[in-house]
Scaffold this active site. Structure first.
Site, PDB file in Angstrom:
ATOM      1  N   CYS A 142       0.881  -1.183   0.045  1.00 11.62           N
ATOM      2  CA  CYS A 142      -0.093   0.035   0.037  1.00 11.62           C
ATOM      3  C   CYS A 142       1.090   1.062   0.209  1.00 11.62           C
ATOM      4  O   CYS A 142       1.048   1.873   1.073  1.00 11.62           O
ATOM      5  CB  CYS A 142      -0.913  -0.008   1.225  1.00 11.62           C
ATOM      6  SG  CYS A 142      -1.958  -1.544   1.514  1.00 11.62           S
TER       7      CYS A 142
ATOM      8  N   ASP B 273       1.424  -1.283   4.870  1.00  6.79           N
ATOM      9  CA  ASP B 273       1.152   0.089   5.604  1.00  6.79           C
ATOM     10  C   ASP B 273      -0.485   0.286   5.336  1.00  6.79           C
ATOM     11  O   ASP B 273      -0.868   1.285   4.241  1.00  6.79           O
ATOM     12  CB  ASP B 273       2.183   1.083   4.965  1.00  6.79           C
ATOM     13  CG  ASP B 273       1.801   2.548   5.771  1.00  6.79           C
ATOM     14  OD1 ASP B 273       1.235   2.515   6.679  1.00  6.79           O
ATOM     15  OD2 ASP B 273       2.335   3.615   5.235  1.00  6.79           O
TER      16      ASP B 273
ATOM     17  N   GLU C 138       0.183   0.389  -5.408  1.00  7.79           N
ATOM     18  CA  GLU C 138      -0.834   1.410  -5.003  1.00  7.79           C
ATOM     19  C   GLU C 138      -2.085   1.353  -5.663  1.00  7.79           C
ATOM     20  O   GLU C 138      -2.065   1.451  -6.898  1.00  7.79           O
ATOM     21  CB  GLU C 138      -0.049   2.760  -5.074  1.00  7.79           C
ATOM     22  CG  GLU C 138      -1.106   3.931  -4.793  1.00  7.79           C
ATOM     23  CD  GLU C 138      -1.914   3.938  -3.518  1.00  7.79           C
ATOM     24  OE1 GLU C 138      -3.095   3.934  -3.617  1.00  7.79           O
ATOM     25  OE2 GLU C 138      -1.071   3.563  -2.453  1.00  7.79           O
TER      26      GLU C 138
ATOM     27  N   GLY D 247       1.088   4.504  -1.634  1.00 11.55           N
ATOM     28  CA  GLY D 247       1.023   5.737  -1.745  1.00 11.55           C
ATOM     29  C   GLY D 247       1.032   6.426  -0.206  1.00 11.55           C
ATOM     30  O   GLY D 247       0.567   5.824   0.489  1.00 11.55           O
TER      31      GLY D 247
ATOM     32  N   CYS E 145      -1.147   3.832  11.180  1.00  8.26           N
ATOM     33  CA  CYS E 145      -0.744   5.139  11.680  1.00  8.26           C
ATOM     34  C   CYS E 145      -2.192   5.065  12.871  1.00  8.26           C
ATOM     35  O   CYS E 145      -3.092   6.152  12.634  1.00  8.26           O
ATOM     36  CB  CYS E 145      -0.799   6.388  11.007  1.00  8.26           C
ATOM     37  SG  CYS E 145      -0.138   7.696  11.822  1.00  8.26           S
TER      38      CYS E 145
END
Length: 489
Positions: free
Chosen positions: A308, A371, A333, A310, A424
């Site tokens: 992933c 990610d 992406e 981007g 995140c």
């Protein structure tokens, strides 16, 4: 961020009279242009930095814009630089971070729900209340300048705004919180939500991730409301962090060997960024990407995958590391414009960019980075409007996607290879639960690798492992989560 701001919550009062070079008034019968925005030409009695902040905040609420995307254009259009640009930036981001608490205070001061206040007047009042409660701008200047702004964008609300702001100015932030928040002993989550301007569901998620420690939860919320530093990543083989720090007037990072902390300014204008020796990247993102590259494995180690990719920050770091290791990175992406950003970020590196859905990738890889798309609760200090846009209902589709992506990664990593699952967000459903469920459903024998030894020695607050949760208040990074999974041979 352009310039440095010394007139916010930490020192000075900013240039509350800065940017008045234009003189005159907004044009139009109601003080607004045909699109409902204050005209941008010269000739306004409204303080220009405050006008810039108003336009950015209004665009966030009216158009669903993102502050980090809309504000630079506003600053450029209004010709703001240096301290004036920094003051407008502080007002914009500070107001958006504190919006929940500011709305509760404005509601109490006005005697009406904020939803019943005309949107232009509401946004102006938020900006005024922020100045009164969170900066050292003198109260009379904050009230006067905000009333001028209301006169321009919602002239019928001028008297109302003046009265509300004078009431807001009658007590400080802590006194307002004591008045409007539930008692801490009665409902600590509700109290923390009001005191530190976060939705209650996010407060609960942070508390769960911190083992129910409400004192530490409060520290995490407080740090979320601070202006985050800008971090650079010195690309291995192209730049040295110590030398780059000296070149840009920054400091080497505390943990990542590639990190440089910037004191301010516009990083996009730095020579090191323009010539590809560095890129902007939070230190936490650097640490989790480097941990994947350092994870021990047996056998071949030349096929890496960023599932992933981007917009390309981690792919850029992995690509630079791959040069030194004789490896090649495939960066996938799903969104076309973000795939273009990955290509730009990895130009000149051994990285092949594929515009595809990561769940459909075929092949065999030695190292895989997932990610995963997430709620972004770990970067709320950088994207302040997200805390008010995200809802608990966002979690089911996101966690389903996260599990599918991690399942795909476990499918294409070779036996003995390593997968790094990164989000995140500290929300337990997006971290521990996703990892556990994905490993269980994958159908492959999977072992969790202790990620802590792969982070810098002596780094504090890494918990009991094997996964790692970084935090702004502990590490000065975004709240990045890292799990390393190895397929058994």
């Amino acid at each position: 961020m352009t310039g440095s701001f010394e007139g916010g919550r930490r020192s000075g009062g900013g240039r509350s009279d800065g940017g008045r070079e234009g003189g005159g008034r907004f044009s139009g019968r109601d003080g607004r242009g045909r699109d409902g925005r204050p005209p941008r030409g010269r000739g306004s009695a409204v303080d220009v930095p405050r006008r810039a902040a108003y336009e950015a905040v209004a665009a966030v609420h009216r158009d669903g814009a993102y502050a980090n995307l809309v504000l630079p254009g506003v600053l450029r259009d209004l010709g703001l630089r240096g301290r004036d640009a920094a003051f407008a930036t502080e007002l914009t981001y500070g107001t958006l971070r504190q919006e929940g608490t500011l709305d509760a205070i404005v509601a109490a001061a006005s005697g009406r729900e904020v939803a019943r206040i005309d949107p232009p007047a509401r946004d102006a009042l938020r900006l005024g209340a922020y100045q009164l409660l969170h900066t050292r701008v003198p109260a009379h200047a904050a009230v006067s300048a905000t009333v001028d702004l209301v006169k321009a964008v919602a002239p019928g609300a001028t008297g109302f705004a003046n009265a509300v702001l004078r009431e807001v100015a009658s007590r400080d932030h802590d006194a307002w919180v004591a008045q409007i928040a539930p008692g801490y002993d009665d409902d600590p989550v509700a109290y923390l939500a009001v005191a530190h301007s976060h939705p209650q569901w996010i407060v609960r998620a942070f508390a769960d991730a911190l083992g129910g420690d409400l004192d530490e939860t409060a520290r995490a919320l407080i740090e979320d409301n601070e202006r985050p530093p800008v971090h650079l990543c010195a690309r291995p083989g192209r730049a040295d962090a110590v030398e780059l720090a000296e070149e840009v007037g920054g400091l080497p990072g505390a943990f990542s060997p590639y990190a440089v902390y910037l004191p301010g300014g516009a990083p996009g204008e730095l020579d090191a960024i323009l010539d590809g020796r560095a890129h902007v990247q939070d230190e936490g993102s650097q640490l989790v990407a480097a941990a994947l590259a350092q994870a021990p494995l047996d056998g071949p180690d030349d096929r890496w995958l960023d599932l992933c990719a981007g917009p390309g920050g981690k792919a850029g770091l992995l690509g630079a590391l791959a040069v030194e290791r004789g490896a090649h990175v495939t960066a996938v992406e799903v969104t076309e414009h973000r795939a273009v950003l990955v290509e730009q970020a990895t130009r000149g590196l051994p990285v092949t960019v594929e515009h595809a859905d990561g769940r459909t990738v075929e092949g065999t890889f030695d190292r895989v980075l997932v990610d995963a798309p997430c709620t972004g609760l770990g970067s709320l200090r950088r994207r302040p409007e997200s805390r008010w846009r995200r809802q608990p209902s966002d979690l089911p589709p996101l966690t389903r996607l996260q599990r599918e992506l991690l399942g795909a990664a476990l499918r294409v990593v070779r036996p003995g290879g390593v997968v790094a699952y990164v989000t995140c967000s500290p929300h337990p459903v997006e971290t521990q639960v996703t990892v556990t469920e994905s490993a269980r459903r994958s159908g492959y024998p999977v072992d969790l690798v202790d990620a802590r030894p792969l982070l810098p020695a002596g780094m504090p607050g890494l918990g009991s492992g094997p996964t790692v949760q970084l935090w702004p208040h502990r590490h000065g990074t975004d709240a990045m989560y890292l799990a390393l999974l190895q397929r058994s041979a």
